[in-house]
Enzyme design. Structure first.
Site, PDB file in Angstrom:
ATOM      1  N   ARG A   9      77.895  11.385  59.114  1.00 32.82           N
ATOM      2  CA  ARG A   9      77.473  11.052  57.739  1.00 32.82           C
ATOM      3  C   ARG A   9      76.098  11.625  57.435  1.00 32.82           C
ATOM      4  O   ARG A   9      75.225  11.632  58.308  1.00 32.82           O
ATOM      5  CB  ARG A   9      77.427   9.532  57.548  1.00 32.82           C
ATOM      6  CG  ARG A   9      78.791   8.897  57.589  1.00 32.82           C
ATOM      7  CD  ARG A   9      78.705   7.392  57.446  1.00 32.82           C
ATOM      8  NE  ARG A   9      79.686   6.764  58.303  1.00 32.82           N
ATOM      9  CZ  ARG A   9      79.643   5.511  58.734  1.00 32.82           C
ATOM     10  NH1 ARG A   9      78.659   4.720  58.367  1.00 32.82           N
ATOM     11  NH2 ARG A   9      80.578   5.040  59.510  1.00 32.82           N
ATOM     12  N   ASN A  36      77.636   5.929  66.249  1.00 34.81           N
ATOM     13  CA  ASN A  36      78.235   6.922  65.354  1.00 34.81           C
ATOM     14  C   ASN A  36      77.830   6.639  63.922  1.00 34.81           C
ATOM     15  O   ASN A  36      77.397   7.509  63.190  1.00 34.81           O
ATOM     16  CB  ASN A  36      79.749   6.825  65.445  1.00 34.81           C
ATOM     17  CG  ASN A  36      80.295   7.902  66.311  1.00 34.81           C
ATOM     18  OD1 ASN A  36      79.824   9.041  66.258  1.00 34.81           O
ATOM     19  ND2 ASN A  36      81.271   7.563  67.124  1.00 34.81           N
ATOM     20  N   GLY A  37      78.021   5.367  63.520  1.00 40.20           N
ATOM     21  CA  GLY A  37      77.434   4.875  62.285  1.00 40.20           C
ATOM     22  C   GLY A  37      76.091   4.293  62.673  1.00 40.20           C
ATOM     23  O   GLY A  37      75.939   3.788  63.785  1.00 40.20           O
ATOM     24  N   LYS A  88      91.127  -4.073  67.242  1.00 39.81           N
ATOM     25  CA  LYS A  88      90.338  -4.299  68.458  1.00 39.81           C
ATOM     26  C   LYS A  88      90.190  -5.800  68.628  1.00 39.81           C
ATOM     27  O   LYS A  88      89.979  -6.505  67.641  1.00 39.81           O
ATOM     28  CB  LYS A  88      88.929  -3.709  68.300  1.00 39.81           C
ATOM     29  CG  LYS A  88      88.856  -2.230  68.521  1.00 39.81           C
ATOM     30  CD  LYS A  88      87.391  -1.811  68.613  1.00 39.81           C
ATOM     31  CE  LYS A  88      87.230  -0.394  68.126  1.00 39.81           C
ATOM     32  NZ  LYS A  88      85.966  -0.092  67.496  1.00 39.81           N
ATOM     33  N   ILE A 140      73.943   5.062  70.929  1.00 35.97           N
ATOM     34  CA  ILE A 140      72.846   6.027  71.090  1.00 35.97           C
ATOM     35  C   ILE A 140      71.519   5.298  71.322  1.00 35.97           C
ATOM     36  O   ILE A 140      70.749   5.650  72.215  1.00 35.97           O
ATOM     37  CB  ILE A 140      72.774   6.954  69.858  1.00 35.97           C
ATOM     38  CG1 ILE A 140      74.130   7.642  69.657  1.00 35.97           C
ATOM     39  CG2 ILE A 140      71.658   7.974  70.019  1.00 35.97           C
ATOM     40  CD1 ILE A 140      74.304   8.340  68.324  1.00 35.97           C
ATOM     41  N   GLY A 141      71.279   4.262  70.526  1.00 34.82           N
ATOM     42  CA  GLY A 141      70.030   3.503  70.666  1.00 34.82           C
ATOM     43  C   GLY A 141      69.858   2.938  72.069  1.00 34.82           C
ATOM     44  O   GLY A 141      68.758   2.922  72.625  1.00 34.82           O
ATOM     45  N   GLU A 142      70.970   2.495  72.673  1.00 36.69           N
ATOM     46  CA  GLU A 142      70.887   1.896  74.012  1.00 36.69           C
ATOM     47  C   GLU A 142      70.793   2.943  75.120  1.00 36.69           C
ATOM     48  O   GLU A 142      70.293   2.662  76.200  1.00 36.69           O
ATOM     49  CB  GLU A 142      72.131   1.021  74.283  1.00 36.69           C
ATOM     50  CG  GLU A 142      72.143  -0.261  73.496  1.00 36.69           C
ATOM     51  CD  GLU A 142      73.495  -0.964  73.533  1.00 36.69           C
ATOM     52  OE1 GLU A 142      74.208  -0.854  74.544  1.00 36.69           O
ATOM     53  OE2 GLU A 142      73.836  -1.624  72.532  1.00 36.69           O
ATOM     54  N   ASN A 143      71.336   4.143  74.837  1.00 39.66           N
ATOM     55  CA  ASN A 143      71.492   5.122  75.930  1.00 39.66           C
ATOM     56  C   ASN A 143      70.659   6.393  75.840  1.00 39.66           C
ATOM     57  O   ASN A 143      70.450   7.046  76.852  1.00 39.66           O
ATOM     58  CB  ASN A 143      72.965   5.536  76.036  1.00 39.66           C
ATOM     59  CG  ASN A 143      73.840   4.391  76.461  1.00 39.66           C
ATOM     60  OD1 ASN A 143      73.636   3.822  77.529  1.00 39.66           O
ATOM     61  ND2 ASN A 143      74.787   4.027  75.622  1.00 39.66           N
ATOM     62  N   ASP A 190      78.912  13.949  68.589  1.00 35.03           N
ATOM     63  CA  ASP A 190      78.629  13.087  69.731  1.00 35.03           C
ATOM     64  C   ASP A 190      77.225  13.365  70.275  1.00 35.03           C
ATOM     65  O   ASP A 190      76.890  14.500  70.608  1.00 35.03           O
ATOM     66  CB  ASP A 190      79.689  13.356  70.819  1.00 35.03           C
ATOM     67  CG  ASP A 190      79.663  12.298  71.887  1.00 35.03           C
ATOM     68  OD1 ASP A 190      78.646  12.191  72.608  1.00 35.03           O
ATOM     69  OD2 ASP A 190      80.662  11.560  71.994  1.00 35.03           O
ATOM     70  N   ARG A 215      86.148  -9.659  61.767  1.00 31.98           N
ATOM     71  CA  ARG A 215      85.097  -8.863  61.154  1.00 31.98           C
ATOM     72  C   ARG A 215      85.607  -8.375  59.796  1.00 31.98           C
ATOM     73  O   ARG A 215      86.693  -7.797  59.709  1.00 31.98           O
ATOM     74  CB  ARG A 215      84.783  -7.659  62.030  1.00 31.98           C
ATOM     75  CG  ARG A 215      83.739  -6.793  61.392  1.00 31.98           C
ATOM     76  CD  ARG A 215      83.650  -5.446  62.041  1.00 31.98           C
ATOM     77  NE  ARG A 215      82.564  -4.704  61.425  1.00 31.98           N
ATOM     78  CZ  ARG A 215      82.424  -3.399  61.510  1.00 31.98           C
ATOM     79  NH1 ARG A 215      83.273  -2.690  62.201  1.00 31.98           N
ATOM     80  NH2 ARG A 215      81.420  -2.799  60.921  1.00 31.98           N
ATOM     81  N   HIS A 223      76.548  -3.514  59.345  1.00 29.11           N
ATOM     82  CA  HIS A 223      76.178  -3.822  60.743  1.00 29.11           C
ATOM     83  C   HIS A 223      75.406  -5.137  60.848  1.00 29.11           C
ATOM     84  O   HIS A 223      74.616  -5.330  61.784  1.00 29.11           O
ATOM     85  CB  HIS A 223      75.276  -2.716  61.363  1.00 29.11           C
ATOM     86  CG  HIS A 223      75.914  -1.384  61.527  1.00 29.11           C
ATOM     87  ND1 HIS A 223      75.249  -0.208  61.200  1.00 29.11           N
ATOM     88  CD2 HIS A 223      77.122  -1.025  61.981  1.00 29.11           C
ATOM     89  CE1 HIS A 223      76.051   0.812  61.456  1.00 29.11           C
ATOM     90  NE2 HIS A 223      77.186   0.348  61.934  1.00 29.11           N
TER      91      HIS A 223
HETATM   92  P1  ADP Z   1      80.350   3.343  66.828  1.00 31.59           P
HETATM   93  O1  ADP Z   1      80.546   1.901  67.282  1.00 31.59           O
HETATM   94  O2  ADP Z   1      79.603   3.469  65.542  1.00 31.59           O
HETATM   95  O3  ADP Z   1      81.589   4.182  66.881  1.00 31.59           O
HETATM   96  P2  ADP Z   1      78.807   3.554  69.281  1.00 31.59           P
HETATM   97  O4  ADP Z   1      77.780   2.484  69.112  1.00 31.59           O
HETATM   98  O5  ADP Z   1      79.904   3.350  70.247  1.00 31.59           O
HETATM   99  O6  ADP Z   1      79.376   4.017  67.870  1.00 31.59           O
HETATM  100  O7  ADP Z   1      78.005   4.892  69.693  1.00 31.59           O
HETATM  101  C1  ADP Z   1      78.664   6.093  69.919  1.00 31.59           C
HETATM  102  C2  ADP Z   1      77.593   7.143  70.238  1.00 31.59           C
HETATM  103  O8  ADP Z   1      76.873   6.737  71.413  1.00 31.59           O
HETATM  104  C3  ADP Z   1      78.147   8.537  70.499  1.00 31.59           C
HETATM  105  O9  ADP Z   1      77.420   9.506  69.750  1.00 31.59           O
HETATM  106  C4  ADP Z   1      77.841   8.718  71.982  1.00 31.59           C
HETATM  107  O10 ADP Z   1      77.554  10.057  72.271  1.00 31.59           O
HETATM  108  C5  ADP Z   1      76.598   7.892  72.173  1.00 31.59           C
HETATM  109  N1  ADP Z   1      76.365   7.623  73.591  1.00 31.59           N
HETATM  110  C6  ADP Z   1      77.127   6.875  74.418  1.00 31.59           C
HETATM  111  N2  ADP Z   1      76.644   6.958  75.684  1.00 31.59           N
HETATM  112  C7  ADP Z   1      75.562   7.780  75.644  1.00 31.59           C
HETATM  113  C8  ADP Z   1      74.636   8.277  76.616  1.00 31.59           C
HETATM  114  N3  ADP Z   1      74.728   7.925  77.878  1.00 31.59           N
HETATM  115  N4  ADP Z   1      73.649   9.095  76.180  1.00 31.59           N
HETATM  116  C9  ADP Z   1      73.546   9.446  74.890  1.00 31.59           C
HETATM  117  N5  ADP Z   1      74.395   9.023  73.925  1.00 31.59           N
HETATM  118  C10 ADP Z   1      75.384   8.211  74.297  1.00 31.59           C
END
Ligand code: ADP
Length: 392
Positions: A236, A206-207, A14, A327-330, A278, A88, A177
């Site tokens: 996990r 996810n993590g 990436k 997840i934290g943001e959304n 997810d 990274r 992280h």
């Molecule tokens: P990683 O970088 O560890 O792979 P991310 O930070 O991208 O993970 O987070 C992925 C997670 O965020 C997934 O479980 C996804 O379902 C969740 N996610 C993304 N958008 C939303 C949303 N709008 N509402 C709830 N969860 C969300």
């Protein structure tokens, strides 16, 4: 000045090209399925996404493709415009207390630390070698997931295992992280206008991991020797009774490694719900009345609240809780479930603000602890460190 932030995995690279010091993203993309005849190269530029399917047999070919792609799409005229590459690297152990300019010795140390992070460090090192080969005169900087946590005291990072495990084998909590925890805690301090703060960062993707950050320094974190420790994540388990590993190895006639794989890949949301790893699927299933999906969020929210409670005690107070990552943001649902469990601390979410997205305060005016959503930006942290270290 253009800086490349790179995150190389075993079969992917990436990348993001950033203009510094403005910290604006110029382009981003990914090379996937490296090692295959039908690998994918995706580059996003000017709001357009270009995808090419082609044979990419190793990371070197991938890096060349990225650099050619930048020229082909007129992102840069010449590869010499790239003045630094930041990589990274997941595990820096106790060796790296800061980001570092990569030379042959550092590269070997990164490879050696792969013993503790076999899924990550070797892949990170492969990415570094590939970029060094194509851009031999450009400073390459390693930015570790672990360095931000190196300020923890021994009472926070030592396990209750034989002390020789630590001195001889490096068994201790390292945390991961780190770039995200640092970025978000610094942003929280900016928003509060002071660095004299006690902050908990909840990086939930996810993590997922939490950190306790006092006066800008990490004092505790939930991930440990590996990114498996902590609370349940997408796939996990987080922390469990360690005796379960040998017990289940017996029951399933499996090796310790196979059980560790189940704890890494088939547990968490996926294992508890039986539906998905997810968070969006879990939320949907909760709406449809699925009990096990509800349980997946409940178990995670309970454990996150427990960590926050313990960090509150360890830091002697709490000024802010910050939510970040996918997840934290959304997920307003999960944020609400966590904060509801912290009512005893006088934390209150504003239900309307909690429904919104982007960087903002989401607690009520009378909440004793501020709650923020702060979108993370690990690439910006990598680019900042690349400049700081290469200009030393
Ligand atoms: P990683 O970088 O560890 O792979 P991310 O930070 O991208 O993970 O987070 C992925 C997670 O965020 C997934 O479980 C996804 O379902 C969740 N996610 C993304 N958008 C939303 C949303 N709008 N509402 C709830 N969860 C969300």
């Amino acid at each position: 000045m253009k800086v490349m932030a790179v995150n190389a995995g075993s079969s992917s690279i990436k990348f993001q090209l950033l203009d510094m010091p403005s910290e604006t993203q110029i382009t981003s993309g990914i090379v996937e399925r490296i090692g295959s005849e039908n690998a994918l190269f995706t580059i996003k530029y000017n709001g357009e996404k270009h995808v090419v399917e082609t044979s990419i047999l190793d990371h070197g070919v991938g890096v060349n493709l990225i650099l050619e792609g930048l020229i082909k799409h007129h992102v840069i005229k010449d590869i010499n415009e790239i003045e630094g590459v930041g990589h990274r690297v997941v595990q820096g152990g106790e060796v790296f207390k800061d980001s570092v300019l990569i030379d042959e010795k550092v590269l070997q140390q990164i490879v050696d630390l792969g013993e503790m992070a076999p899924l990550h460090n070797p892949a990170n090192a492969t990415g570094i070698k590939a970029f060094k080969a194509v851009l031999p005169n450009v400073p390459q900087v390693a930015v570790f997931d672990t360095t931000f946590h190196q300020t923890m005291d021994k009472d926070a990072y030592l396990y209750g295992t034989p002390y020789e495990w630590y001195t001889k084998y490096g068994i201790r909590k390292y945390g991961f992280h780190g770039t995200s925890h640092q970025y978000v805690s610094e942003k929280a301090n900016q928003l509060m206008g002071t660095t004299d703060t006690k902050v908990v960062v909840c990086h939930i993707g996810n993590g997922a991991s939490l950190s306790a950050v006092k006066d800008g320094h990490c004092v505790d974190t939930s991930m440990g020797f590996t990114p498996l420790e902590g609370f349940p994540m997408g796939t996990r388990s987080g922390s469990i009774d360690p005796a379960i590993t040998s017990y289940m190895a017996n029951k399933l006639n499996a090796s310790a490694q196979e059980i560790t794989d189940i704890l890494n890949k088939k547990s968490g949301y996926l294992g508890i719900s039986g539906i998905s790893n997810d968070a969006r699927d879990i939320e949907q299933a909760i709406v449809e009345g699925n009990e096990r999906a509800r349980l997946a969020f409940d178990v995670q929210a309970k454990q996150i609240a427990d960590y926050i409670g313990s960090y509150h005690i360890y830091m002697g107070g709490l000024d802010a809780i910050c939510f970040t990552a996918g997840i934290g943001e959304n997920s307003s649902v999960l944020r609400q479930m966590i904060i509801d469990r912290l009512a005893v601390l006088g934390v209150k979410l504003d239900a309307e603000l909690n429904k919104l997205r982007g960087e903002r305060l989401i607690s009520t005016a009378d909440s004793k602890v501020k709650v923020f959503i702060i979108p993370t930006d690990e690439e910006v942290m990598i680019a900042r460190d690349t400049i700081r270290i290469s200009h030393k």
